[in-house]
Write a protein that holds these residues in place. Structure first.
Motif, PDB file in Angstrom:
ATOM      1  N   LEU A 202       0.840  -1.087  -0.026  1.00 48.26           N
ATOM      2  CA  LEU A 202      -0.092  -0.005   0.021  1.00 48.26           C
ATOM      3  C   LEU A 202       0.787   1.245  -0.001  1.00 48.26           C
ATOM      4  O   LEU A 202       1.764   1.384   0.658  1.00 48.26           O
ATOM      5  CB  LEU A 202      -0.830  -0.106   1.288  1.00 48.26           C
ATOM      6  N   ALA A 203       0.624   2.129  -0.932  1.00 46.43           N
ATOM      7  CA  ALA A 203       1.662   3.359  -1.051  1.00 46.43           C
ATOM      8  C   ALA A 203       1.555   4.094   0.287  1.00 46.43           C
ATOM      9  O   ALA A 203       2.863   4.667   0.565  1.00 46.43           O
ATOM     10  CB  ALA A 203       0.926   4.304  -2.146  1.00 46.43           C
ATOM     11  N   GLU A 204       0.571   4.061   1.104  1.00 41.47           N
ATOM     12  CA  GLU A 204       0.595   4.724   2.478  1.00 41.47           C
ATOM     13  C   GLU A 204       1.577   4.034   3.257  1.00 41.47           C
ATOM     14  O   GLU A 204       2.496   4.831   4.300  1.00 41.47           O
ATOM     15  CB  GLU A 204      -0.825   4.866   3.125  1.00 41.47           C
ATOM     16  N   ASP A 205       1.726   2.757   3.216  1.00 42.14           N
ATOM     17  CA  ASP A 205       2.653   2.112   3.905  1.00 42.14           C
ATOM     18  C   ASP A 205       3.910   2.534   3.572  1.00 42.14           C
ATOM     19  O   ASP A 205       5.105   2.409   4.319  1.00 42.14           O
ATOM     20  CB  ASP A 205       2.563   0.450   4.095  1.00 42.14           C
ATOM     21  N   LEU A 206       4.435   2.570   2.372  1.00 42.60           N
ATOM     22  CA  LEU A 206       5.709   3.147   1.882  1.00 42.60           C
ATOM     23  C   LEU A 206       6.156   4.187   2.438  1.00 42.60           C
ATOM     24  O   LEU A 206       7.010   4.426   2.539  1.00 42.60           O
ATOM     25  CB  LEU A 206       5.755   2.585   0.317  1.00 42.60           C
ATOM     26  N   ALA A 207       5.074   5.069   2.183  1.00 36.67           N
ATOM     27  CA  ALA A 207       5.333   6.490   2.530  1.00 36.67           C
ATOM     28  C   ALA A 207       5.699   6.767   4.146  1.00 36.67           C
ATOM     29  O   ALA A 207       6.764   7.442   4.551  1.00 36.67           O
ATOM     30  CB  ALA A 207       4.310   7.351   2.318  1.00 36.67           C
ATOM     31  N   LYS A 208       4.972   5.839   4.782  1.00 43.17           N
ATOM     32  CA  LYS A 208       5.208   5.791   6.306  1.00 43.17           C
ATOM     33  C   LYS A 208       6.641   4.916   6.632  1.00 43.17           C
ATOM     34  O   LYS A 208       7.384   5.555   7.438  1.00 43.17           O
ATOM     35  CB  LYS A 208       3.988   4.845   7.035  1.00 43.17           C
ATOM     36  N   GLY A 209       7.112   4.125   5.800  1.00 49.45           N
ATOM     37  CA  GLY A 209       8.274   3.455   6.087  1.00 49.45           C
ATOM     38  C   GLY A 209       9.324   4.444   5.535  1.00 49.45           C
ATOM     39  O   GLY A 209      10.508   4.437   6.220  1.00 49.45           O
ATOM     40  N   ALA A 275      13.125  -4.113   9.158  1.00 47.46           N
ATOM     41  CA  ALA A 275      12.078  -2.905   9.291  1.00 47.46           C
ATOM     42  C   ALA A 275      11.322  -2.963  10.372  1.00 47.46           C
ATOM     43  O   ALA A 275      10.994  -1.908  11.298  1.00 47.46           O
ATOM     44  CB  ALA A 275      11.360  -2.874   7.899  1.00 47.46           C
ATOM     45  N   ARG A 276      10.690  -3.867  10.860  1.00 48.22           N
ATOM     46  CA  ARG A 276      10.175  -4.250  12.184  1.00 48.22           C
ATOM     47  C   ARG A 276      10.877  -3.889  13.377  1.00 48.22           C
ATOM     48  O   ARG A 276      10.584  -3.053  14.147  1.00 48.22           O
ATOM     49  CB  ARG A 276       9.426  -5.626  12.072  1.00 48.22           C
ATOM     50  N   ALA A 277      12.038  -4.443  13.261  1.00 49.91           N
ATOM     51  CA  ALA A 277      12.923  -4.596  14.540  1.00 49.91           C
ATOM     52  C   ALA A 277      13.489  -2.998  14.625  1.00 49.91           C
ATOM     53  O   ALA A 277      13.535  -2.216  15.558  1.00 49.91           O
ATOM     54  CB  ALA A 277      14.089  -5.306  14.504  1.00 49.91           C
ATOM     55  N   GLU A 278      14.250  -2.188  13.386  1.00 53.61           N
ATOM     56  CA  GLU A 278      14.623  -1.007  13.610  1.00 53.61           C
ATOM     57  C   GLU A 278      13.801   0.202  13.401  1.00 53.61           C
ATOM     58  O   GLU A 278      14.243   1.118  13.949  1.00 53.61           O
ATOM     59  CB  GLU A 278      16.002  -1.049  12.509  1.00 53.61           C
ATOM     60  N   LEU A 279      12.866   0.054  12.770  1.00 55.67           N
ATOM     61  CA  LEU A 279      12.060   1.124  12.596  1.00 55.67           C
ATOM     62  C   LEU A 279      10.565   1.104  13.209  1.00 55.67           C
ATOM     63  O   LEU A 279       9.892   2.306  13.328  1.00 55.67           O
ATOM     64  CB  LEU A 279      11.744   1.111  11.059  1.00 55.67           C
ATOM     65  N   GLY A 280      10.182  -0.076  13.603  1.00 56.54           N
ATOM     66  CA  GLY A 280       9.007  -0.267  14.269  1.00 56.54           C
ATOM     67  C   GLY A 280       7.840  -0.037  13.089  1.00 56.54           C
ATOM     68  O   GLY A 280       6.696   0.131  13.049  1.00 56.54           O
ATOM     69  N   TYR A 281       8.166  -0.467  11.680  1.00 55.97           N
ATOM     70  CA  TYR A 281       7.374  -0.411  10.694  1.00 55.97           C
ATOM     71  C   TYR A 281       6.289  -1.811  10.578  1.00 55.97           C
ATOM     72  O   TYR A 281       6.726  -2.847  11.154  1.00 55.97           O
ATOM     73  CB  TYR A 281       8.263  -0.632   9.444  1.00 55.97           C
ATOM     74  N   GLU A 282       5.116  -1.436  10.484  1.00 56.40           N
ATOM     75  CA  GLU A 282       4.241  -2.522  10.525  1.00 56.40           C
ATOM     76  C   GLU A 282       3.192  -2.275   9.317  1.00 56.40           C
ATOM     77  O   GLU A 282       2.602  -1.252   9.710  1.00 56.40           O
ATOM     78  CB  GLU A 282       3.409  -2.815  11.912  1.00 56.40           C
ATOM     79  N   PRO A 283       3.159  -3.040   8.201  1.00 57.39           N
ATOM     80  CA  PRO A 283       2.074  -2.636   7.315  1.00 57.39           C
ATOM     81  C   PRO A 283       0.754  -3.144   7.356  1.00 57.39           C
ATOM     82  O   PRO A 283       0.848  -4.177   8.253  1.00 57.39           O
ATOM     83  CB  PRO A 283       2.634  -3.379   5.931  1.00 57.39           C
ATOM     84  N   VAL A 284      -0.160  -2.859   6.807  1.00 60.34           N
ATOM     85  CA  VAL A 284      -1.544  -3.143   6.940  1.00 60.34           C
ATOM     86  C   VAL A 284      -1.326  -4.429   6.014  1.00 60.34           C
ATOM     87  O   VAL A 284      -0.775  -4.974   5.127  1.00 60.34           O
ATOM     88  CB  VAL A 284      -2.727  -2.422   6.414  1.00 60.34           C
ATOM     89  N   SER A 285      -2.473  -5.461   6.366  1.00 64.13           N
ATOM     90  CA  SER A 285      -2.921  -6.549   5.338  1.00 64.13           C
ATOM     91  C   SER A 285      -3.313  -6.233   4.038  1.00 64.13           C
ATOM     92  O   SER A 285      -3.756  -4.996   3.897  1.00 64.13           O
ATOM     93  CB  SER A 285      -3.819  -7.695   6.090  1.00 64.13           C
TER      94      SER A 285
END
Length: 300
Positions: A202-209, A275-285
């Motif tokens: 999802l583009a919003e997830d990529l922007a968030k990352g 990305a999860r460990a270092e950034l706290g990134y979590e995408p939607v399903s």
């Protein structure tokens, strides 16, 4: 106040970054792109800039001195890159050379977008440290831009992503979901491959990352994508189910029936542990992504 310059601000990711930063009071955004601004009005500054022009890049970056540059500008049409490698190289490699040079002079942190296509698809899903083996001109150009950064002595991050979907302001761009939805609404039969695998983003997830990386100045390579490993056929069926459309119009095929100039990797997908460990990134399903798209379509 952090000053962030976005290239390719008229594109899908560029627009989502501009929107995301509009909600943050501690960020000043310089949005750049080719031609007229296609973003919604906001507090950001828009400046036309052609990333293939060394002079324009140098002038804009030296005059605004951004803390972070996020380069979303690229030629991402894989077959077009195969058929026109010179334009592909100019936008995806030479432009990065110009940006690196300008960022060195202003000591700007640089975020470069890359792709799952740098991998050959034989051993997906992939981690950041897996060895690349590009199969197309597009993939070669994106890997070349990564190599430029590796040897640049610049503070940088590479964000690899894949199969980005979302909605731009003027609805000028399609994606697999919008294509499936419109085809089925028009009662058209479609052929969709079931022998390639991706983790659609999802583009919003990529922007968030990208924003998490920019905010933390996290260096190195990060895989930023969705979490569900799916074939295009599975995406199409999920889209039909979600929008309550006739999925009997979707025919399952394998990729060999399509003749495309550029070779595609068979199975990519990303492992998101870093990305999860270092950034706290979590995408939607993927299903949550469909719901977000639906809500945007209702007022598009």
């Amino acid at each position: 106040m952090t000053k962030i310059l976005i290239t390719g601000a008229n594109g899908l990711l560029g627009q989502k970054l501009v929107q995301l930063y509009e909600e943050k009071s501690n960020v000043e955004v310089i949005a750049t792109g080719r031609g007229e601004n296609r973003n919604l009005p906001g507090s950001y500054l828009y400046i036309p800039m052609d990333v293939t022009s060394k002079e324009e890049v140098s002038e804009v970056i030296s005059s605004h001195k951004p803390d972070v540059v996020i380069n979303t500008a690229a030629l991402t049409h894989v077959d077009q890159c195969e058929l026109d490698p010179n334009t592909c190289w100019a936008l995806n490699v030479t432009a990065v050379e110009h940006l690196i040079k300008a960022c060195k002079e202003t000591d700007s942190f640089f975020v470069q977008l890359s792709t799952d296509f740098i991998f050959d698809g034989e051993n997906g899903p992939y981690r950041e440290e897996n060895l690349p083996n590009p199969l197309s001109k597009y993939a070669e150009s994106k890997l070349a831009s990564e190599r430029l950064l590796e040897s640049s002595n610049l503070n940088y991050s590479v964000v690899r992503t894949m199969l980005v979907y979302g909605i731009v302001q003027d609805m000028s761009r399609s994606n697999i979901i919008l294509w499936v939805k419109k085809s089925l609404e028009d009662n058209k039969s479609i052929k969709v491959v079931n022998d390639q695998w991706r983790t659609p983003t999802l583009a919003e997830d990529l922007a968030k990352g990208c924003a998490l990386i920019a905010g933390k100045r996290s260096k190195g390579v990060f895989h930023i994508s969705g979490k569900d490993l799916l074939t295009p056929y599975e995406m199409a069926i999920a889209t039909a189910d979600f929008f309550q459309l006739d999925k009997s119009l979707i025919e399952e095929v394998d990729g060999s029936i399509f003749t495309q100039p550029a070779k595609r990797p068979r199975k990519t997908g990303f492992i998101l542990d870093k990305a999860r460990a270092e950034l706290g990134y979590e995408p939607v399903s993927f299903k949550e992504g469909l719901a977000i798209l639906k809500s945007q379509l209702s007022y598009a």
